[in-house]
Design an enzyme around this catalytic site. Structure first.
Site, PDB file in Angstrom:
ATOM      1  N   LYS A  65     -78.912 -29.417 -15.925  1.00 44.67           N
ATOM      2  CA  LYS A  65     -78.476 -29.082 -14.850  1.00 44.67           C
ATOM      3  C   LYS A  65     -78.315 -27.256 -14.883  1.00 44.67           C
ATOM      4  O   LYS A  65     -78.089 -26.593 -14.263  1.00 44.67           O
ATOM      5  CB  LYS A  65     -76.992 -29.219 -14.895  1.00 44.67           C
ATOM      6  CG  LYS A  65     -76.589 -30.544 -14.410  1.00 44.67           C
ATOM      7  CD  LYS A  65     -75.046 -30.791 -14.263  1.00 44.67           C
ATOM      8  CE  LYS A  65     -74.522 -32.257 -13.377  1.00 44.67           C
ATOM      9  NZ  LYS A  65     -74.853 -33.129 -14.406  1.00 44.67           N
ATOM     10  N   SER A  80     -77.270 -33.929 -18.972  1.00 43.02           N
ATOM     11  CA  SER A  80     -76.871 -32.982 -18.110  1.00 43.02           C
ATOM     12  C   SER A  80     -77.246 -31.418 -18.572  1.00 43.02           C
ATOM     13  O   SER A  80     -76.873 -30.670 -17.634  1.00 43.02           O
ATOM     14  CB  SER A  80     -75.342 -33.062 -17.742  1.00 43.02           C
ATOM     15  OG  SER A  80     -74.881 -34.043 -17.006  1.00 43.02           O
ATOM     16  N   SER A 102     -69.826 -30.865 -14.845  1.00 41.15           N
ATOM     17  CA  SER A 102     -70.976 -31.777 -14.934  1.00 41.15           C
ATOM     18  C   SER A 102     -70.900 -32.627 -13.607  1.00 41.15           C
ATOM     19  O   SER A 102     -71.404 -33.773 -13.757  1.00 41.15           O
ATOM     20  CB  SER A 102     -71.064 -32.441 -16.105  1.00 41.15           C
ATOM     21  OG  SER A 102     -72.498 -32.690 -16.514  1.00 41.15           O
TER      22      SER A 102
END
Length: 402
Positions: free
Chosen positions: A113, A110, A165
């Site tokens: 991101k 993640s 997330s």
């Protein structure tokens, strides 16, 4: 003449190898093999090729190291750090204080991101209202609770993307930018501009996908760039947020999952960060803190939670970084500025655009060398033919005079 012909038939020494093969640490050009089928390409699509490895390590010659990279006469690094790759850097100067295999390629989970967030900052106004689609709501979680056909402001999705997330938030934001393919292209283009040459985003959320990879060095570049934007800083420093996931339902509360930001294990002066995990990537982490006027941050990749949890390893590396800073140790590398470093600079780095241009011109250089060799060969052949014809004419001319 024969010597000219023979010499022209062979390429000059400098044309034999147009580029120098990059020295790569064993097993670091690609992430470790996946443990499941998440990276198998869809039917009919080829497996992505490995990303090229720059001839010079971006950030300086020591950044190409395979093991722990420390300043001369430095303090002993912390123990019980399970991360396969990590980096400690100065958020303001870009100095790399210490690292371990910073250009080793692993899956970012993640942490990718952050790259999506930078694209969102460029593309979507915070007050824009977007409608979620069915595919957005059906993403593999972690999720913030997106429901199909509901409408959400971009700033809520943006914050949920970073503090909880949300994979569904990532997909919804990508849809609002024209779809995941468009978003991924923009993410990878931005990575090149930042100098992140180890990075290829295969999914917008960080879920494992064919060809997904990054490095601790690249994620440091991305985090440093993201922390220049007040909207990003505000989001990663948000401890909780009320989120109306359905217009007819009561709002829910989303909490920041970064243990160093708040709660009993909060780190003094913490600036915010991001966590990540997939089965293939294992645990990833980025976070920074300020102490005595210095702002340092750490990136960890492919960490395990034993003997210490990832955020506890980050705490130890931050403490170590501040000790190095207080001791005035020399940096071991440098985080390059976007499109600013030129080949041959003292720090050994180069901007993404320059590296891409080099890769584009290498085949041309090889072709030009081959054309040059052909020209030499043809010139030599022409000279020999002219000499032979001239010799014949000279021999015939006396016979006619008699």
């Amino acid at each position: 003449m024969c010597c000219l012909l023979v010499a022209g038939a062979f390429p000059p020494a400098h044309a034999a190898h147009v580029t120098t093969a990059a020295k790569v640490c064993p097993g670091q050009a690609l992430p470790p093999p996946p443990v499941d089928t998440s990276e198998v390409p869809p039917p009919g699509q080829p497996t992505p090729k490995p990303l090229p490895v720059p001839d010079k390590p971006v950030g300086g010659p020591r950044m190409g190291g395979c093991l722990t990279i420390l300043p001369d006469r430095s303090l002993r690094p912390p123990r019980q750090i399970s991360a396969a790759s990590w980096i400690i850097a100065d958020l303001d100067t870009g100095d790399v204080l210490a690292a371990k295999a910073p250009h080793a390629r692993h899956r970012p989970a993640s942490l990718i991101k952050m790259l999506l967030a930078l694209v969102v900052l460029q593309e979507l106004p915070p007050d824009k209202i977007v409608q979620a689609r069915l595919e957005d709501a059906r993403q593999e979680c972690t999720c913030i609770g997106i429901r199909a056909w509901q409408r959400y402001p971009v700033h809520k999705l943006f914050t949920g993307l970073l503090i909880s997330s949300g994979n569904d938030a990532a997909h919804t934001l990508a849809t609002a930018m024209g779809g995941t393919d468009v978003a991924l292209r923009k993410m990878n283009d931005l990575a090149r501009k930042l100098g992140a040459l180890d990075t290829r985003a295969a999914t917008v959320s960080g879920l494992d996908g064919p060809g997904m990879m990054s490095s601790a060095y690249d994620l440091a570049l991305i985090y440093r760039e993201a922390m220049k934007h007040p909207r990003f800083v505000k989001a990663v420093q948000t401890t909780s947020m009320r989120f109306r996931w359905h217009r007819r339902k009561h709002p829910i509360t989303l909490y920041n999952d970064n243990r160093l930001l708040h709660g009993p294990e909060a780190y003094p002066g913490f600036l915010g960060g991001k966590t990540g995990f997939t089965d293939d990537a294992r645990h990833t982490y980025v976070g920074g803190a300020e102490r005595n006027g210095r702002r340092l941050f750490v990136v960890l990749m492919r960490a395990e939670v034993k003997p210490l949890r990832t955020y506890q390893q980050a705490r130890r590396l931050l403490d170590y970084g501040f000790k190095l800073a207080a001791a005035g140790t020399e940096p071991v590398g440098k985080l390059v500025e976007p499109q600013s470093a030129e080949p041959g600079e003292a720090d050994g780095g180069q901007a993404a655009a320059d590296a891409a241009q080099d890769r584009r011109t290498e085949p041309h250089s090889a072709t030009a060398g081959a054309q040059s060799n052909n020209t030499v060969w043809l010139v030599g052949l022409a000279i020999i033919v002219a000499a032979l014809v001239g010799g014949i004419l000279l021999r015939r001319r006396p016979s006619r005079s008699r």
